[in-house]
Design an enzyme around this catalytic site. Structure first.
Site, PDB file in Angstrom:
ATOM      1  N   HIS A 239       0.729  -1.259   0.080  1.00 27.18           N
ATOM      2  CA  HIS A 239      -0.102  -0.013   0.100  1.00 27.18           C
ATOM      3  C   HIS A 239       0.946   1.376   0.077  1.00 27.18           C
ATOM      4  O   HIS A 239       1.984   1.427   0.624  1.00 27.18           O
ATOM      5  CB  HIS A 239      -0.895   0.223   1.150  1.00 27.18           C
ATOM      6  CG  HIS A 239      -0.334   0.158   2.582  1.00 27.18           C
ATOM      7  ND1 HIS A 239       0.224   1.353   3.139  1.00 27.18           N
ATOM      8  CD2 HIS A 239       0.340  -0.670   3.258  1.00 27.18           C
ATOM      9  CE1 HIS A 239       0.816   1.120   4.269  1.00 27.18           C
ATOM     10  NE2 HIS A 239       0.927  -0.137   4.139  1.00 27.18           N
TER      11      HIS A 239
ATOM     12  N   HIS B  26      12.185  -0.472 -12.442  1.00 27.50           N
ATOM     13  CA  HIS B  26      11.952  -2.143 -12.710  1.00 27.50           C
ATOM     14  C   HIS B  26      12.079  -2.651 -11.403  1.00 27.50           C
ATOM     15  O   HIS B  26      13.009  -2.679 -10.758  1.00 27.50           O
ATOM     16  CB  HIS B  26      12.934  -2.630 -13.503  1.00 27.50           C
ATOM     17  CG  HIS B  26      12.739  -3.953 -13.912  1.00 27.50           C
ATOM     18  ND1 HIS B  26      13.774  -4.721 -14.789  1.00 27.50           N
ATOM     19  CD2 HIS B  26      12.032  -5.117 -13.490  1.00 27.50           C
ATOM     20  CE1 HIS B  26      13.488  -5.932 -14.965  1.00 27.50           C
ATOM     21  NE2 HIS B  26      12.183  -6.157 -14.057  1.00 27.50           N
TER      22      HIS B  26
HETATM   23  O1  JB2 Z   1      16.313   1.392 -29.722  1.00 25.15           O
HETATM   24  C1  JB2 Z   1      15.873   0.234 -29.714  1.00 25.15           C
HETATM   25  C2  JB2 Z   1      16.435  -0.932 -29.421  1.00 25.15           C
HETATM   26  N1  JB2 Z   1      17.907  -0.856 -28.689  1.00 25.15           N
HETATM   27  C3  JB2 Z   1      17.954  -2.409 -28.574  1.00 25.15           C
HETATM   28  N2  JB2 Z   1      14.588  -0.080 -30.554  1.00 25.15           N
HETATM   29  C4  JB2 Z   1      14.181  -1.182 -30.573  1.00 25.15           C
HETATM   30  N3  JB2 Z   1      13.097  -1.391 -31.247  1.00 25.15           N
HETATM   31  N4  JB2 Z   1      14.947  -2.258 -30.065  1.00 25.15           N
HETATM   32  C5  JB2 Z   1      16.087  -2.213 -29.744  1.00 25.15           C
HETATM   33  N5  JB2 Z   1      17.009  -3.018 -28.994  1.00 25.15           N
HETATM   34  C6  JB2 Z   1      16.729  -4.473 -29.254  1.00 25.15           C
HETATM   35  O2  JB2 Z   1      16.105  -4.877 -27.759  1.00 25.15           O
HETATM   36  C7  JB2 Z   1      17.949  -5.396 -29.467  1.00 25.15           C
HETATM   37  O3  JB2 Z   1      18.344  -5.493 -30.666  1.00 25.15           O
HETATM   38  C8  JB2 Z   1      17.554  -6.741 -28.565  1.00 25.15           C
HETATM   39  O4  JB2 Z   1      16.699  -7.417 -29.803  1.00 25.15           O
HETATM   40  C9  JB2 Z   1      16.395  -6.153 -27.544  1.00 25.15           C
HETATM   41  C10 JB2 Z   1      16.764  -6.616 -26.383  1.00 25.15           C
HETATM   42  O5  JB2 Z   1      16.668  -7.854 -26.175  1.00 25.15           O
HETATM   43  P1  JB2 Z   1      17.585  -8.693 -24.848  1.00 25.15           P
HETATM   44  O6  JB2 Z   1      16.799 -10.044 -24.905  1.00 25.15           O
HETATM   45  O7  JB2 Z   1      18.923  -8.661 -24.867  1.00 25.15           O
HETATM   46  O8  JB2 Z   1      16.976  -8.030 -23.437  1.00 25.15           O
HETATM   47  P2  JB2 Z   1      15.625  -7.627 -23.048  1.00 25.15           P
HETATM   48  O9  JB2 Z   1      15.626  -6.000 -22.899  1.00 25.15           O
HETATM   49  O10 JB2 Z   1      14.522  -8.004 -24.174  1.00 25.15           O
HETATM   50  O11 JB2 Z   1      15.288  -8.114 -21.891  1.00 25.15           O
HETATM   51  C11 JB2 Z   1      16.042  -7.717 -20.564  1.00 25.15           C
HETATM   52  O12 JB2 Z   1      15.296  -7.241 -19.432  1.00 25.15           O
HETATM   53  C12 JB2 Z   1      14.146  -7.932 -19.095  1.00 25.15           C
HETATM   54  C13 JB2 Z   1      13.415  -7.150 -18.061  1.00 25.15           C
HETATM   55  C14 JB2 Z   1      16.696  -9.212 -20.216  1.00 25.15           C
HETATM   56  O13 JB2 Z   1      17.700  -8.889 -19.176  1.00 25.15           O
HETATM   57  C15 JB2 Z   1      15.438  -9.871 -19.677  1.00 25.15           C
HETATM   58  O14 JB2 Z   1      15.898 -11.174 -18.835  1.00 25.15           O
HETATM   59  C16 JB2 Z   1      14.801  -9.294 -18.454  1.00 25.15           C
HETATM   60  N6  JB2 Z   1      13.460 -10.034 -18.264  1.00 25.15           N
END
Ligand code: JB2
Length: 210
Positions: free
Chosen positions: A139, A148
């Site tokens: 609360h 996050h």
């Molecule tokens: O400016 C952007 C950009 N910069 C990086 N625009 C867009 N549209 N995409 C972008 N990316 C892309 O984000 C990268 O090319 C990559 O495909 C993606 C990040 O993927 P990743 O699997 O490395 O991390 P995440 O951000 O999806 O997830 C992280 O954070 C979550 C909260 C991980 O640590 C997860 O395990 C966690 N649960």
């Protein structure tokens, strides 16, 4: 393909995007396209990666009006989210049907709330924040924009977390403590004292190291 009012584009095609796609589908959004910095043609969770964020203008012209920024980087998620809001996109929250959210809580735009999370009375969750799997926000907590709260973390009542701060998996925070902006709290930490802006803190009790 005719555009429908529930159509949405997701920014990002990584791990976080996968979880967000599930959340959006649970709540009847139709995820029609992904954009990613890596524009290699592929599908993720059955959704095509249509190009980089430069494609967003074309999607807008085609009638897509809703977007979700599914990037784990807190600063990037907030910055790009603000840009999309300024462009006119709607940024809905994605809240799991398996989360327990008080009707008196306020959930901002572009927020992700994962399965098993609990958000209690009069908590305020800022735009683009993530309340991850099985995290508890009690609360009157106030979670800043783009923050996050990692999986399994527990915030007691009246805790305040600043913008873009990150609590790793399994952190605990005792009541009425304030964690500043742009703070990183290491996994498994126990926060019993306020933490200043911009610090890295970890341990039980958590100590600000820099
Ligand atoms: O400016 C952007 C950009 N910069 C990086 N625009 C867009 N549209 N995409 C972008 N990316 C892309 O984000 C990268 O090319 C990559 O495909 C993606 C990040 O993927 P990743 O699997 O490395 O991390 P995440 O951000 O999806 O997830 C992280 O954070 C979550 C909260 C991980 O640590 C997860 O395990 C966690 N649960």
């Amino acid at each position: 393909m005719s555009v429908q009012s529930q159509d949405i584009v997701v920014l990002g095609a990584g791990g976080h995007a996968k979880v967000v796609i599930d959340l959006l589908r649970e709540t009847n959004w139709r995820v029609v396209a992904l954009t990613d910095a890596d524009d290699t043609a592929r599908t993720v969770m059955g959704v095509p990666v249509v190009g980089t964020d430069e494609k967003l203008e074309e999607l807008w012209r085609n009638g897509i009006r809703a977007a979700f920024v599914a990037l784990g980087s807190n600063a990037l998620r907030e910055r790009i989210g603000d840009r999309l809001l300024a462009r006119g996109f709607a940024l809905p929250a994605a809240v799991s049907t398996r989360a327990a959210v008080s009707p008196s809580a306020q959930i901002g735009q572009g927020v992700a709330v994962m399965a098993g999370a609990a958000i209690n009375a009069e908590a305020v969750i800022g735009d683009f924040a993530i309340v991850n799997t099985q995290a508890g926000v009690d609360h009157d907590c106030v979670i800043g924009r783009g923050a996050h709260i990692g999986p399994g973390s527990a915030l007691a009542g009246c805790v305040r977390i600043g913008a873009r701060s990150f609590l790793g998996v399994g952190c605990n925070v005792i009541p009425e403590k304030t964690i500043g902006s742009d703070v990183m709290v290491g996994a498994g930490s126990l926060v019993i004292r306020d933490l200043p802006d911009g610090c890295l803190a970890f341990g039980a009790p958590a100590v600000a190291r820099r």
